[in-house]
Structure formats: structure tokens, C-alpha cells
Design a protein around this motif. Structure first.
Motif, short mmCIF file in Angstrom:
data_model
loop_
_atom_site.label_atom_id
_atom_site.label_comp_id
_atom_site.label_asym_id
_atom_site.label_seq_id
_atom_site.Cartn_x
_atom_site.Cartn_y
_atom_site.Cartn_z
N PRO A 74 0.83 -1.20 0.00
CA PRO A 74 0.00 0.00 0.00
C PRO A 74 0.87 1.26 0.00
O PRO A 74 1.84 1.35 0.75
CB PRO A 74 -0.79 -0.12 1.30
CG PRO A 74 -0.87 -1.60 1.55
CD PRO A 74 0.47 -2.12 1.11
N GLU A 98 -4.23 0.50 -2.22
CA GLU A 98 -4.04 -0.79 -1.56
C GLU A 98 -4.64 -1.87 -2.46
O GLU A 98 -5.36 -1.56 -3.42
CB GLU A 98 -4.71 -0.80 -0.18
CG GLU A 98 -6.19 -0.52 -0.22
CD GLU A 98 -6.81 -0.36 1.16
OE1 GLU A 98 -7.90 -0.91 1.39
OE2 GLU A 98 -6.20 0.31 2.02
N SER A 120 -10.61 2.09 -0.85
CA SER A 120 -9.37 2.00 -0.08
C SER A 120 -9.63 2.46 1.35
O SER A 120 -9.99 3.62 1.59
CB SER A 120 -8.28 2.88 -0.71
OG SER A 120 -7.17 3.01 0.18
N ASN A 122 -7.36 2.77 3.63
CA ASN A 122 -6.30 3.73 3.98
C ASN A 122 -6.61 5.12 3.45
O ASN A 122 -6.36 6.12 4.13
CB ASN A 122 -4.95 3.25 3.41
CG ASN A 122 -4.31 2.19 4.28
OD1 ASN A 122 -3.78 2.47 5.34
ND2 ASN A 122 -4.36 0.94 3.83
#
Length: 239
Positions: A74, A98, A120, A122
């Protein structure tokens, strides 16, 4: 039952293929850029201090796009738009990638500002972090304007209280970032935030964050950057 099985196979083929190409990566970046008729899209990543192109495609009539990417871990990626004859500073959408499928929906007029990124976890956390930080930074900008006005209109007696309020806001910005990092210590976006936003925090806080991160996070590219930062700051601290 046989028809259901055949239908499932066909659906799987449609997911993994486009225009006869079979997906070979572990990240599929899809999306649509409303009102874009022609242009070129670049998917880039950072290598040291420069951006390098991972893949590119030409847009000609179809405003949708798709990139099949082999992602090693990632990290932040950048979607660049080359508008051709029209120059614009609004030509890049950064996003924290990711494995899986990430979708980017935007438009030609406000390519970055209107971008909606999904898929995602993140990226979702990064947006949450920046949203909270922007509130504090907005308050601090207002305080800086108050400071300039106090000097301009010879109201220097207000400077001490304004400066104290500004320092308190900066402290809150760092404390919020530290708490955010500790609360999401198993997410790969944390070392990215620390190395780009909080790199000059007090070493004791850096030490706490670093030692509490999930080992898998430290194996990522940003995790390794954080490790270098930590070791450098530790050497300085010990001098």
C-alpha cells in the motif's frame, strides 16, 4: 443449476477482463471523468524525489478508465490528466492505494477538487485525518491574519494572546496526529502521515508511535521511510 454455474463463470470473466485483457495485477483502478472527451491519463508513483509513470492510456470519446496494477505494498499513487491543448494546475488526484479495487469519480472542470475515491480503507482514513487537520489549520490561519491586523493597526497589546492561541492550535494539530496514528497503528497510511506531516514532532512521541506500529506496516515503503527517520532522530537525540 448448470445455467447458474455458466452465468457465474461469465460474470467472473467480465470482472477479470476488459477488451479481451485478463487482469494480471492485484489492484484495479477504475473510474470516470465527466465531460472528458480526449486526453491522456497517467498513473504514477513516487521514486525518491521524482514521479515515475506506472501506466498510461489515451482517452478518446470514452470518459471511463481502468488501470491494472501490480502493487508491491500500500502506498500513495497519483492519477495525472494531460488535457492536451488546455493547461491547468488542477491535473492530479493523489490517492492511497491498496490491493483490491479502487474507483475514482470526478469531472474535467474540477479534476482534483471533486474527486470521490472509494475502495481504499487507507484513503478513507487519510481523508478523515486531513478533514480534522484542516479545521485546526483554518483556525491558525485566521489567527495569523489577526496578528497581521494587530500590527497594521498598532494594536500590539493583542500579540501575546494571539501568539499563545496560535501555539495552542499547533500543539493540538500534533496531538491529534499522534492520537490518530496510535489509534490506527495497524494501517499502512500511518507512516505516510508521520513522515509527511509529523516528522518534526517531539522524539518521545515519534518513539511511541514507531514502537507501537504493527510489524507489517513497517515493511511497507513508507514504513521503511519512517524507520530511517526514527533512526536519524534517535541519533540526534543521543548526541
Amino acid at each position: 443449476m448448470r445455467h447458474i454455474f455458466i452465468g457465474a463463470l461469465m460474470a467472473l470473466a467480465l470482472v477479470s477482463c476488459k477488451d479481451g485483457k485478463k487482469a494480471t495485477g492485484n489492484l484495479l483502478v477504475t473510474g470516470t471523468i465527466k465531460d472528458l472527451k480526449t486526453g491522456k491519463l497517467y498513473l504514477k508513483e513516487q521514486a525518491d524525489t521524482t514521479l515515475v509513470t506506472i501506466d498510461s492510456l489515451i482517452v478518446d470519446g470514452d470518459s471511463s478508465f481502468e488501470f491494472d496494477v501490480k502493487l508491491d505494498s500500500p502506498k500513495m499513487l497519483f492519477l495525472f490528466l494531460d488535457r492536451g491543448v488546455t493547461n491547468s494546475i488542477d491535473d492530479v488526484v493523489p490517492f492511497f492505494a491498496e490491493k483490491g479495487k479502487i474507483n475514482i469519480e470526478t469531472n474535467l472542470k474540477a479534476f482534483y477538487a471533486d474527486a470521490k475515491i472509494t475502495g481504499s480503507e487507507n484513503q478513507k482514513l487519510l481523508e478523515e485525518y486531513k478533514k480534522i487537520q484542516s479545521r485546526y489549520r483554518s483556525i491558525n490561519l485566521d489567527l495569523q491574519q489577526q496578528r497581521l491586523n494587530a500590527i497594521r493597526f498598532n494594536k500590539t497589546f493583542r500579540l501575546d494572546s494571539i501568539d499563545k492561541a496560535s501555539k495552542d492550535i499547533v500543539k493540538k494539530i500534533y496531538l491529534m496526529g499522534i492520537n490518530f496514528s496510535l489509534n490506527h497503528r495497524d494501517k499502512e497510511v500511518v507512516p505516510f502521515i508521520v513522515t509527511t506531516e509529523l516528522y518534526d514532532m517531539s522524539f518521545k512521541y515519534l518513539d511511541t508511535i514507531y514502537k507501537n506500529l504493527d510489524p507489517k506496516v513497517l515493511k511497507t515503503r513508507d514504513g521503511k521511510k519512517l524507520q530511517k527517520l526514527y533512526e536519524l532522530r534517535k541519533q540526534i537525540e543521543q548526541q
